[in-house]
Write a protein that holds these residues in place. Structure first.
Motif, PDB file in Angstrom:
ATOM      1  N   LYS A 131       0.789  -1.285   0.036  1.00 15.22           N
ATOM      2  CA  LYS A 131      -0.020  -0.058   0.019  1.00 15.22           C
ATOM      3  C   LYS A 131       0.795   1.263  -0.056  1.00 15.22           C
ATOM      4  CE  LYS A 131      -0.450   0.148   5.090  1.00 15.22           C
ATOM      5  NZ  LYS A 131      -1.348  -0.007   6.024  1.00 15.22           N
ATOM      6  N   ILE A 132       2.084   1.150   0.318  1.00 12.16           N
ATOM      7  CA  ILE A 132       3.150   2.336   0.204  1.00 12.16           C
ATOM      8  C   ILE A 132       3.603   2.352  -1.340  1.00 12.16           C
ATOM      9  CG2 ILE A 132       5.315   3.303   1.198  1.00 12.16           C
ATOM     10  CD1 ILE A 132       4.565   1.790   3.807  1.00 12.16           C
ATOM     11  N   PRO A 133       3.438   3.331  -1.867  1.00 14.78           N
ATOM     12  CA  PRO A 133       3.966   3.521  -3.350  1.00 14.78           C
ATOM     13  C   PRO A 133       5.469   3.242  -3.460  1.00 14.78           C
ATOM     14  CG  PRO A 133       2.166   5.097  -2.832  1.00 14.78           C
ATOM     15  CD  PRO A 133       2.473   4.431  -1.662  1.00 14.78           C
ATOM     16  N   PRO A 134       5.837   2.568  -4.335  1.00 14.45           N
ATOM     17  CA  PRO A 134       5.121   2.255  -5.628  1.00 14.45           C
ATOM     18  C   PRO A 134       4.898   0.659  -5.531  1.00 14.45           C
ATOM     19  CG  PRO A 134       7.579   2.213  -5.963  1.00 14.45           C
ATOM     20  CD  PRO A 134       7.196   2.630  -4.695  1.00 14.45           C
ATOM     21  N   ALA A 135       4.881  -0.006  -4.397  1.00  9.22           N
ATOM     22  CA  ALA A 135       4.579  -1.214  -4.151  1.00  9.22           C
ATOM     23  C   ALA A 135       5.554  -2.454  -4.313  1.00  9.22           C
ATOM     24  CB  ALA A 135       3.311  -1.860  -4.889  1.00  9.22           C
ATOM     25  N   LEU A 136       6.477  -2.083  -5.294  1.00  9.64           N
ATOM     26  CA  LEU A 136       7.640  -3.082  -5.603  1.00  9.64           C
ATOM     27  C   LEU A 136       8.608  -2.999  -4.698  1.00  9.64           C
ATOM     28  CD1 LEU A 136       7.331  -2.692  -9.601  1.00  9.64           C
ATOM     29  CD2 LEU A 136       6.781  -4.597  -8.460  1.00  9.64           C
ATOM     30  N   TRP A 137       8.549  -3.229  -3.649  1.00 11.26           N
ATOM     31  CA  TRP A 137       9.443  -3.180  -2.427  1.00 11.26           C
ATOM     32  C   TRP A 137      10.315  -4.601  -2.158  1.00 11.26           C
ATOM     33  CZ3 TRP A 137      10.817   1.581  -1.210  1.00 11.26           C
ATOM     34  CH2 TRP A 137       9.848   2.649  -1.228  1.00 11.26           C
ATOM     35  N   GLY A 138      10.143  -5.456  -2.881  1.00 16.64           N
ATOM     36  CA  GLY A 138      10.686  -6.882  -2.549  1.00 16.64           C
ATOM     37  C   GLY A 138      11.454  -7.533  -3.793  1.00 16.64           C
ATOM     38  N   GLY A 139      12.157  -8.529  -3.484  1.00 11.95           N
ATOM     39  CA  GLY A 139      13.182  -9.141  -4.600  1.00 11.95           C
ATOM     40  C   GLY A 139      12.314 -10.236  -5.177  1.00 11.95           C
ATOM     41  N   PHE A 140      11.202 -10.764  -4.729  1.00 12.23           N
ATOM     42  CA  PHE A 140      10.321 -11.705  -5.281  1.00 12.23           C
ATOM     43  C   PHE A 140       9.397 -11.218  -6.579  1.00 12.23           C
ATOM     44  CE2 PHE A 140       9.774 -14.899  -1.720  1.00 12.23           C
ATOM     45  CZ  PHE A 140      11.003 -14.997  -1.505  1.00 12.23           C
ATOM     46  N   ALA A 141      10.362 -10.509  -7.571  1.00 12.16           N
ATOM     47  CA  ALA A 141       9.561  -9.887  -8.751  1.00 12.16           C
ATOM     48  C   ALA A 141      10.733  -9.793  -9.685  1.00 12.16           C
ATOM     49  CB  ALA A 141       9.498  -8.614  -8.190  1.00 12.16           C
ATOM     50  N   ASP A 142      10.234  -9.384 -11.008  1.00 10.66           N
ATOM     51  CA  ASP A 142      11.263  -9.275 -11.958  1.00 10.66           C
ATOM     52  C   ASP A 142      11.447  -7.681 -12.014  1.00 10.66           C
ATOM     53  OD1 ASP A 142       9.115  -7.770 -13.309  1.00 10.66           O
ATOM     54  OD2 ASP A 142       8.746  -9.299 -14.878  1.00 10.66           O
ATOM     55  N   ARG A 143      11.007  -6.812 -11.298  1.00  5.92           N
ATOM     56  CA  ARG A 143      11.543  -5.419 -11.215  1.00  5.92           C
ATOM     57  C   ARG A 143      11.198  -5.046  -9.778  1.00  5.92           C
ATOM     58  NH1 ARG A 143      12.980  -6.623 -15.523  1.00  5.92           N
ATOM     59  NH2 ARG A 143      12.811  -5.372 -17.244  1.00  5.92           N
ATOM     60  N   MET A 144      12.293  -4.156  -9.122  1.00 10.04           N
ATOM     61  CA  MET A 144      11.997  -3.875  -7.783  1.00 10.04           C
ATOM     62  C   MET A 144      12.526  -2.525  -7.867  1.00 10.04           C
ATOM     63  SD  MET A 144      13.948  -5.294  -4.377  1.00 10.04           S
ATOM     64  CE  MET A 144      15.550  -4.499  -4.227  1.00 10.04           C
ATOM     65  N   TYR A 145      11.810  -1.596  -7.004  1.00 12.45           N
ATOM     66  CA  TYR A 145      11.996  -0.168  -6.933  1.00 12.45           C
ATOM     67  C   TYR A 145      13.321   0.079  -6.065  1.00 12.45           C
ATOM     68  CZ  TYR A 145      11.553   4.583  -5.278  1.00 12.45           C
ATOM     69  OH  TYR A 145      11.621   5.740  -4.885  1.00 12.45           O
ATOM     70  N   LEU A 146      14.081   0.910  -6.471  1.00 22.64           N
ATOM     71  CA  LEU A 146      15.478   1.378  -5.451  1.00 22.64           C
ATOM     72  C   LEU A 146      15.203   2.860  -4.900  1.00 22.64           C
ATOM     73  CD1 LEU A 146      18.481  -0.216  -7.392  1.00 22.64           C
ATOM     74  CD2 LEU A 146      17.085  -1.005  -5.533  1.00 22.64           C
ATOM     75  N   HIS A 147      14.894   3.017  -3.626  1.00 21.76           N
ATOM     76  CA  HIS A 147      14.755   4.057  -3.060  1.00 21.76           C
ATOM     77  C   HIS A 147      15.786   4.970  -3.012  1.00 21.76           C
ATOM     78  CE1 HIS A 147      14.060   6.602   0.646  1.00 21.76           C
ATOM     79  NE2 HIS A 147      12.703   6.678   0.303  1.00 21.76           N
ATOM     80  N   PRO A 148      15.839   6.232  -2.998  1.00 21.33           N
ATOM     81  CA  PRO A 148      17.058   7.156  -2.861  1.00 21.33           C
ATOM     82  C   PRO A 148      17.970   6.741  -1.882  1.00 21.33           C
ATOM     83  CG  PRO A 148      15.266   8.451  -3.353  1.00 21.33           C
ATOM     84  CD  PRO A 148      14.698   7.363  -3.096  1.00 21.33           C
ATOM     85  N   ASN A 149      17.548   6.008  -0.573  1.00 21.88           N
ATOM     86  CA  ASN A 149      18.342   5.535   0.507  1.00 21.88           C
ATOM     87  C   ASN A 149      18.976   4.421   0.450  1.00 21.88           C
ATOM     88  OD1 ASN A 149      17.331   8.300   1.373  1.00 21.88           O
ATOM     89  ND2 ASN A 149      16.870   7.681   3.326  1.00 21.88           N
ATOM     90  N   SER A 150      18.746   3.719  -0.683  1.00 20.72           N
ATOM     91  CA  SER A 150      19.189   2.393  -0.947  1.00 20.72           C
ATOM     92  C   SER A 150      20.628   2.133  -0.752  1.00 20.72           C
ATOM     93  CB  SER A 150      18.730   1.801  -2.195  1.00 20.72           C
ATOM     94  OG  SER A 150      17.461   1.718  -2.230  1.00 20.72           O
ATOM     95  N   VAL A 151      21.090   0.787   0.007  1.00 19.52           N
ATOM     96  CA  VAL A 151      22.659   0.870   0.055  1.00 19.52           C
ATOM     97  C   VAL A 151      22.805  -0.163  -1.037  1.00 19.52           C
ATOM     98  CG1 VAL A 151      24.424   0.480   1.593  1.00 19.52           C
ATOM     99  CG2 VAL A 151      22.407   1.583   2.342  1.00 19.52           C
ATOM    100  N   VAL A 152      23.677   0.024  -2.097  1.00 16.18           N
ATOM    101  CA  VAL A 152      23.888  -1.052  -3.023  1.00 16.18           C
ATOM    102  C   VAL A 152      25.467  -1.329  -3.266  1.00 16.18           C
ATOM    103  CG1 VAL A 152      21.732  -0.342  -4.377  1.00 16.18           C
ATOM    104  CG2 VAL A 152      23.965   0.907  -4.950  1.00 16.18           C
ATOM    105  N   HIS A 153      25.714  -2.472  -3.737  1.00 16.98           N
ATOM    106  CA  HIS A 153      27.141  -2.713  -4.130  1.00 16.98           C
ATOM    107  C   HIS A 153      27.173  -3.227  -5.441  1.00 16.98           C
ATOM    108  CE1 HIS A 153      28.178  -2.574   0.211  1.00 16.98           C
ATOM    109  NE2 HIS A 153      26.922  -2.950   0.377  1.00 16.98           N
TER     110      HIS A 153
END
Length: 381
Positions: A131-153
């Motif tokens: 319910k919190i946009p944009p809904a794609l907050w998990g890796g069980f998907a073919d696309r996932m949203y990356l929030h500006p505060n994400s920590v990536v490597h």
């Protein structure tokens, strides 16, 4: 930038209720990005989410997309995000689960995995309600949203994505077996528990120069103990029948342990074993949750008399993730052996149940979900 189309995602609506749905792709702003997921690892937390065990404590009560160990390629990225992360479209990354607020005391002092700054929900990928946009907050998907505060490597293109999906488990091994206890070259390290995190502790401790790494497990997990030997353990001990401290000391040739890591879930006897196995002045790391149960027979004087350092660990920090990625990219260890099963999105329930041990004969170690089925390796006559 405008992003058209939809993503396929697994939505958990209730305990043991997973559906593959289509969700709209979000527009990508200057500070965020969209990930094309290649693989997502599964751990015991996913099992507890699936069963509903986490709902009362931290779990969302509305539908959500699970998956907190994703690896993938940048599908779209804003200009400021590209500069901040040093990334471009097509780059492969591993995404840390934690999504820190960046402003609370914990974040400002570098302990962002303990962030409590979000006012609506503890923010971690795989746990945020759809319910919190944009809904794609998990890796069980073919696309996932990356929030500006994400920590990536960033990850090398040469790494197989299903192997790369072990990054979270490996980072836990680095944190728990090396970073927290300060393991040094020549140390004797004992790992109580031969699950995926225990095996990751083996890899990390050996990479840090530990002279002996001894792993305990049940006879029914003999395949995991054998894998521990392949990954660098110097000895294994079957814990059935008790007497674990004595068995471990014999396996170590009488050398007491400098570091003991308890990664066994729910079994409280391993806490007492850890205290007994550690040398005077040694370190005990408690990582396996016991389901809120007390430890019968624990005497705090034992900690005082032996001068033990006892440390609980909750999550994994940035340095450990970086070291885990370096282990994966080095390619000199058989990390692919950790991944025993892969499943496509429509089979997510079977994937979680396999890791949980609910599929007879499966003998899992690490289980990975991919957007599409992974073809079997070629057979040769």
């Amino acid at each position: 930038m405008r992003t058209a189309g939809t993503a396929r995602a697994v939505l958990q609506r209730a305990p043991r209720n997973l559906d593959v749905v289509e969700l709209p792709l979000p527009d990508v702003g200057p500070d965020d990005a969209l990930l094309a997921v290649e693989a997502c690892g599964i751990c015991g937390t996913d099992v507890e989410q699936y069963s509903g065990a986490l709902f009362d404590s931290i779990g969302p009560t509305s539908p959500f997309v699970p998956g907190h160990e994703p690896v993938g390629r940048i599908a779209a990225i804003g200009g400021r995000a590209a500069r901040r992360w040093g990334l471009a479209e097509g780059d492969r990354v591993a995404v840390e689960p934690a999504l820190p607020c960046g402003a609370c005391r914990e974040c400002r002092t570098g302990r962002y995995t303990l962030c409590a700054g979000w006012d609506h929900y503890p923010m971690s990928y795989g746990f945020i309600p759809a319910k919190i946009p944009p809904a794609l907050w998990g890796g069980f998907a073919d696309r996932m949203y990356l929030h500006p505060n994400s920590v990536v490597h960033r990850l090398s293109d040469a790494v197989d994505p299903t192997t790369a999906a072990t990054f979270n488990a490996l980072a836990a091994g680095v944190e728990w077996a090396v970073e927290v206890p300060g393991t040094r070259a020549g140390d004797c390290v004992v790992v109580l528990g031969a699950g995926q995190r225990g095996l990751a502790c083996v890899l990390a401790a050996r990479a840090a120069g530990a002279a002996q790494v001894i792993v305990t497990g049940l006879a029914s997990d003999r395949h995991k103990l054998d894998l521990a030997l392949e990954l660098g353990a110097t000895a294994t001990v079957e814990a059935d029948g008790g007497g674990v401290p004595e068995k471990v000391l014999a396996a170590a040739g009488g050398v007491p342990a400098d570091v003991v890591i308890d990664v066994a879930s729910y079994d409280t006897t391993t806490v007492l074993d850890a205290m007994a196995i550690a040398r005077r002045g040694g370190t005990v790391v408690l990582a396996g949750l016991k389901g809120g149960r007390p430890v019968p027979g624990w005497v705090s004087d034992d900690v005082v008399v032996k001068g033990l350092r006892v440390q609980g660990v909750r999550a994994v920090g940035h340095t450990s993730f970086r070291r885990a990625v370096a282990l994966i990219e080095a390619g000199d260890r058989p990390l692919h052996r950790l991944v025993t099963h892969t499943f496509a999105l429509p089979d997510a329930a079977e994937a979680v149940e396999t890791l949980a041990g609910d599929r007879p004969g499966a003998r899992p170690v690490s289980v990975v979900i991919t957007p599409d089925p992974v073809p079997p390796p070629p057979t040769h006559p």
